[in-house]
Enzyme design. Structure first.
Site, PDB file in Angstrom:
ATOM      1  CG  PHE A 154      31.527  47.967  48.958  1.00 49.65           C
ATOM      2  CD1 PHE A 154      31.934  48.928  48.048  1.00 49.65           C
ATOM      3  CD2 PHE A 154      31.092  46.736  48.485  1.00 49.65           C
ATOM      4  CE1 PHE A 154      31.913  48.670  46.686  1.00 49.65           C
ATOM      5  CE2 PHE A 154      31.058  46.467  47.123  1.00 49.65           C
ATOM      6  CZ  PHE A 154      31.484  47.447  46.217  1.00 49.65           C
ATOM      7  CG  ASP A 155      35.070  52.313  54.704  1.00 48.75           C
ATOM      8  OD1 ASP A 155      34.798  52.063  55.893  1.00 48.75           O
ATOM      9  OD2 ASP A 155      35.288  53.473  54.286  1.00 48.75           O
ATOM     10  CE  LYS A 156      28.741  54.499  57.838  1.00 48.76           C
ATOM     11  NZ  LYS A 156      28.855  55.944  57.503  1.00 48.76           N
TER      12      LYS A 156
ATOM     13  CB  VAL B  51      35.612  48.798  47.896  1.00 52.13           C
ATOM     14  CG1 VAL B  51      35.654  50.115  47.127  1.00 52.13           C
ATOM     15  CG2 VAL B  51      35.467  47.624  46.943  1.00 52.13           C
TER      16      VAL B  51
END
Length: 719
Positions: free
Chosen positions: A388-390, A584
Site C-alpha cells: 500500500f502507498d501511504k 495499491v
C-alpha cells in the site's frame, strides 16, 4: 498575485529527431503492447482501441447477415422458411448471404491461424478455421458441385456469431493498457516562459534547452527539471514524491518538471530536459514494466491447444474409417468429418472466460470496483503480498488538524479563532486545514497581515497581535513555550507538523497537522491479514511519519523515503523472491509500481495516470474495496473453471457421437451446431449466476459504512 500564464490546449509539435516527444519529454521507444496481437490477427497498423472497434464491427456484420440465414434455413427445420426474394434458388440465396456473414468477419482468424502454423502454434484461431472454414467450404461445394449434398451455412454462421462475440468481449477487456503512457506525457505543461536575449519569451516546452533560465509564477506547472536561481516559493511535489505537504524552494534547491508552483515567484535554470527529465524516466519505468509483464495464460488457451490436436486427429480418423475402412460414400464421410470439426468449434470455450469476466466486471462496477482486464481477475486470487502507498491511499492525501494542545486557561475555540484569523484567504494546505477545523466558528477578519518568510505570518486582531508559525518564529519573537515545550517535542517526534500560535505576547497553544488516516484503512489491513496476505506500506514520505501511520494501522513492514523509481524496484525484489504482489496507490509516483505489480489497484480519487496504469480502479477510494475485489476474483475464477470444464467435457463426449460411433444414429452438422449453441447457452447461464454469488467483501463495502468491520472503529491519526 501575478497572472498565471495560459497553457496551450494541445502539445506543440516535437523537435526534429524526437518523433515521440510530448512537452519536452521523450517517449521511450519500446513497441506497444498491442503490436503482436495486431500482427497476428491481421490488424497491422491499428492500435488496441481500433482493433476492438474492428472486431465489434465484424461481430455485428456477422449477426446481421446470420438472422436472414436462420429465417431461410432454420436450424433443425423448426418452421417452414419463406421463399427467397427475386425468384432466386434457395441454395444460391443462402450462399450469398452466408458469404457476407462469414468471409469478412472471420478473416482475422484465418490470418492468425496461418501465422500460427508458420510458427508452430496451434490455438483458438485454428479451431475456428477448422469448423467455420471447412463448414463453409463444404457447403459451397454442395451448392455448385455436389447437388443434394446438403448445406449448413446456418450452422457455420451461428457458430461464428458466438466466436466473434467472445473474442470481442475479451479484446475489449484488454484494451486501454497503453493509455497510461499517453496520460503521463500529458502531465507536462505545453508552454514555458524562458529568458532569451534578455527578454521573457513563451516557447513550447519541447524547445526548452538545458541551461536556459525559466520564469515561474504562482499556480503554474514547472515545465522541466532544474535548479532555483532566485526567488522563493513552495512547490507541490505530491505527483512524484507522494508527500502531501508543499516543499519550500530557495536558491540552490532542485525543482522537478510537471510539479506545481504554489505561492511564490522564482527563476530557475533548466538542467534536465527531454528524455533526461524525471517525468520521462517515470514514463520509461511504466513502459518497461508493461512490456516485461507477460499476460496471464488463460486456461481456455491451454485447452484450445489440445482441442486443436483432438479435432484434427478425430476428423481425419473419422474420414479414414468411414471412407477407406468401411467403404461408405465420400459424401457421408465428409459430412461426418465436418460434423466433428463443427463440434470442435470453440464457441462455448471462447465464451467460457469472457462471459464470466463480463458479468463479474459489471458486478464490480456496481460497487465501484473496476477491473480493466481478465488477467487481473485471475491474478488477484494468487496474491500473497499487498503493498500500500501511504499518502492518498491509506490516508486522505491532504493535511488535517489531528491534535490541539492549549496553554492553561485557553480554550480550543479561542486558539482556532486566533489561528484562522491569520490564515483567512490563504491557499496554503496548512492554512486550509486550520480553516476547515474552524469552519463553524465566527472569525473576524484581521488587519496588518504580514508574511514572515520561512517562519509563518502575523496579523492584528481585537485580542492583540497574533503570531502563527514554526518554533523559529516563537524564538524570534522571544515567546516562551513553557509547559507546551514537551508537547511540541512529542508531536514533532510523531511526524506531525506543529503550528505554534501566540497572541498578545503569550503562546496560546499548538495545532498539530498531519495526513489523516482513511476511516476503513485499519479494517482493511485486519481483513487482509485474516486471509493470510502480508501487508506492506511503501511511501516516499519520511520515516517518522511512516512509522506513526503504520503503528496506527497495525502494519509491521514499512518502507519509507522511497523514490518513484525505487518503488517498482522494491516490487521486483518481492516478485524475485517468489511472491505474488499487489500494489495499491493513487499518484503519478505510483504508476511504475502499479504497472510492475502482478495486480495494480488504483484509488479512484487519485490521478488519471495511476488509474490508467492499474489493473483495478477503486472508484470509492476505499482501501477496504481491495478485500472486496479479491473476493470477487475468487468467485469469478471458480466460475471460469466450471465453464471450462463444461466446455471441454462436452467436446470429449460429443466427438465420438459426431464421428458416428453410434451409427446409424449420427449427428448432422446442423444438429451438431444446435447442440454446440446449447452448450454455449449453458456456459452463459452459469456466468450469469455469478451475479447471485454472495460476496462478503462486496456486501460490506456496499453498505456504505465508514466502518466495514464492526469491531474496528474509524481511525484518526491523532493521540
Amino acid at each position: 498575485m501575478a497572472a498565471v500564464p495560459k497553457t496551450a490546449a494541445a502539445a506543440p509539435p516535437p523537435l526534429a529527431g524526437a518523433p515521440h516527444d510530448h512537452a519536452g519529454h521523450a517517449m521511450p521507444g519500446a513497441p506497444p503492447m498491442s503490436a503482436t496481437m495486431a500482427h497476428e490477427m491481421g490488424h497491422r497498423g491499428m492500435d488496441m482501441s481500433a482493433m476492438v472497434r474492428d472486431m465489434r464491427n465484424r461481430f455485428w456484420i456477422c449477426l446481421i447477415f446470420t438472422v436472414p440465414i436462420l429465417v431461410y434455413a432454420p436450424m433443425g427445420g423448426m418452421f417452414k422458411p419463406p421463399a427467397p426474394p427475386f425468384g432466386l434458388p434457395l441454395d444460391l440465396w443462402l450462399f450469398g448471404i452466408a458469404s457476407a456473414a462469414i468471409l469478412y468477419p472471420s478473416w482475422p482468424f484465418f490470418v492468425a491461424a496461418w501465422r500460427g502454423l508458420k510458427t508452430g502454434t496451434l490455438g483458438m484461431a485454428m479451431l475456428v478455421v477448422l469448423s467455420v472454414g471447412t463448414g463453409y467450404l463444404f457447403s459451397t461445394l454442395t451448392t455448385f458441385f455436389f447437388k443434394g449434398g446438403g448445406q449448413f451455412f446456418e450452422a457455420v454462421a451461428m457458430l461464428l456469431v458466438f466466436v466473434l462475440l467472445g473474442h470481442w468481449l475479451e479484446m475489449r477487456a484488454r484494451a486501454g493498457a497503453s493509455s497510461a503512457i499517453k496520460a503521463l506525457m500529458q502531465l507536462a505543461p505545453a508552454k514555458a516562459s524562458v529568458i532569451r536575449n534578455g527578454v521573457e519569451t513563451e516557447v513550447p516546452t519541447a524547445q526548452v534547452l538545458a541551461g536556459e533560465i525559466i520564469v515561474m509564477r504562482p499556480g503554474a506547472k514547472i515545465p522541466v527539471d532544474g535548479t532555483v536561481e532566485s526567488g522563493e516559493s513552495s512547490v507541490d511535489e505530491s505527483m512524484l514524491t507522494g508527500e502531501s505537504m508543499p516543499v519550500q524552494k530557495h536558491p540552490g534547491a532542485t525543482v522537478i518538471g510537471s510539479t506545481i508552483n504554489k505561492s511564490g515567484s522564482f527563476r530557475y535554470k533548466a538542467t534536465r530536459v527531454g528524455s533526461d527529465s524525471a517525468l520521462a524516466q517515470i514514463v520509461k519505468l511504466v513502459q518497461d514494466a508493461q512490456n516485461s509483464k507477460a499476460p496471464a495464460q488463460l486456461l481456455a488457451d491451454k485447452a484450445a491447444q489440445w482441442l486443436v490436436i483432438a479435432a484434427i486427429v478425430s476428423g481425419l480418423a473419422t474420414f479414414a474409417v468411414w471412407f477407406f475402412l468401411i467403404g461408405q460414400p465420400l459424401l457421408l464421410a465428409l459430412t461426418l468429418t465436418i460434423t466433428v470439426f463443427v463440434i470442435a468449434c470453440p464457441d462455448a470455450l471462447g465464451l467460457a472466460t469472457p462471459m464470466a469476466v463480463m458479468v463479474s466486471t459489471s458486478l464490480g462496477a456496481k460497487h465501484g470496483i473496476l477491473f480493466k482486464n481478465a488477467s487481473a481477475l485471475e491474478e488477484a486470487t494468487k496474491l500473497n503480498v499487498i503493498v500500500f502507498d501511504k499518502t492518498g491511499t491509506l490516508t486522505l492525501g491532504q493535511p488535517e488538524v489531528v491534535a490541539i494542545v492549549t496553554a492553561q486557561g485557553i480554550s480550543e475555540d479561542a486558539l482556532l479563532i486566533a489561528a484562522a484569523a491569520v490564515e483567512q484567504g490563504s491557499d496554503h494546505p496548512l492554512a486550509q486545514a486550520i480553516q476547515r477545523r474552524a469552519a463553524k466558528l465566527t472569525v473576524v477578519a484581521p488587519t496588518g497581515f504580514k508574511s514572515l518568510d520561512g517562519m509563518g505570518a502575523s496579523a492584528d486582531t481585537a485580542g492583540g497581535t497574533v503570531y502563527l508559525g514554526n518554533r523559529l518564529l516563537m524564538d524570534t519573537q522571544k515567546l516562551a513555550l513553557g509547559s507546551l515545550e514537551a508537547d511540541a517535542t512529542r508531536l514533532q517526534g510523531d511526524g506531525r507538523t506543529v503550528v505554534h500560535v501566540a497572541q498578545a505576547g503569550r503562546v496560546m497553544g499548538l495545532i498539530a497537522i498531519a495526513d489523516a488516516i482513511r476511516p476503513t484503512s485499519k479494517a482493511a489491513m485486519t481483513k487482509l491479514r485474516e486471509r493470510g496476505i502480508e501487508v506492506i506500506m511503501l511511501t516516499g514520505d519520511n520515516a517518522a511519519t511512516a512509522r506513526r501511520i503504520a503503528k496506527d494501522l497495525g502494519i509491521d513492514s514499512v518502507l519509507a523515503d522511497v523514490l518513484p523509481g525505487q518503488k517498482a524496484a522494491k516490487l521486483k525484489e518481492l516478485q524475485a523472491a517468489g511472491k505474488k504482489v499487489g500494489m495499491v496507490g493513487d499518484g503519478v509516483n505510483d504508476a511504475p509500481a502499479l504497472t510492475q505489480a502482478d495486480v495494480g489497484f488504483a484509488i479512484g480519487a487519485g490521478t488519471d495516470v495511476a488509474m490508467e496504469s492499474a489493473d483495478v480502479v477503486l472508484m470509492k477510494s476505499d482501501p477496504y474495496d481491495v478485500v472486496a475485489a479479491i473476493e470477487l476474483s475468487h468467485a469469478t475464477l471458480r466460475t471460469m473453471h466450471q465453464n471450462l470444464w463444461w466446455a471441454v467435457g462436452y467436446n470429449v463426449i460429443a466427438f465420438p457421437l459426431a464421428a458416428g460411433v453410434l451409427y446409424p444414429f449420427v449427428l448432422s452438422p446442423q444438429v451438431a451446431a444446435l447442440s454446440m449453441s446449447g452448450s454455449t447457452l449453458i456456459v452463459a447461464a452459469n456466468a450469469l449466476m455469478l451475479k447471485r454469488t454472495r460476496l462478503a467483501g462486496i456486501r460490506q463495502a456496499a453498505k456504505g459504512s465508514a466502518n466495514p468491520a464492526s469491531a474496528a472503529p474509524p481511525v484518526r491519526a491523532e493521540n
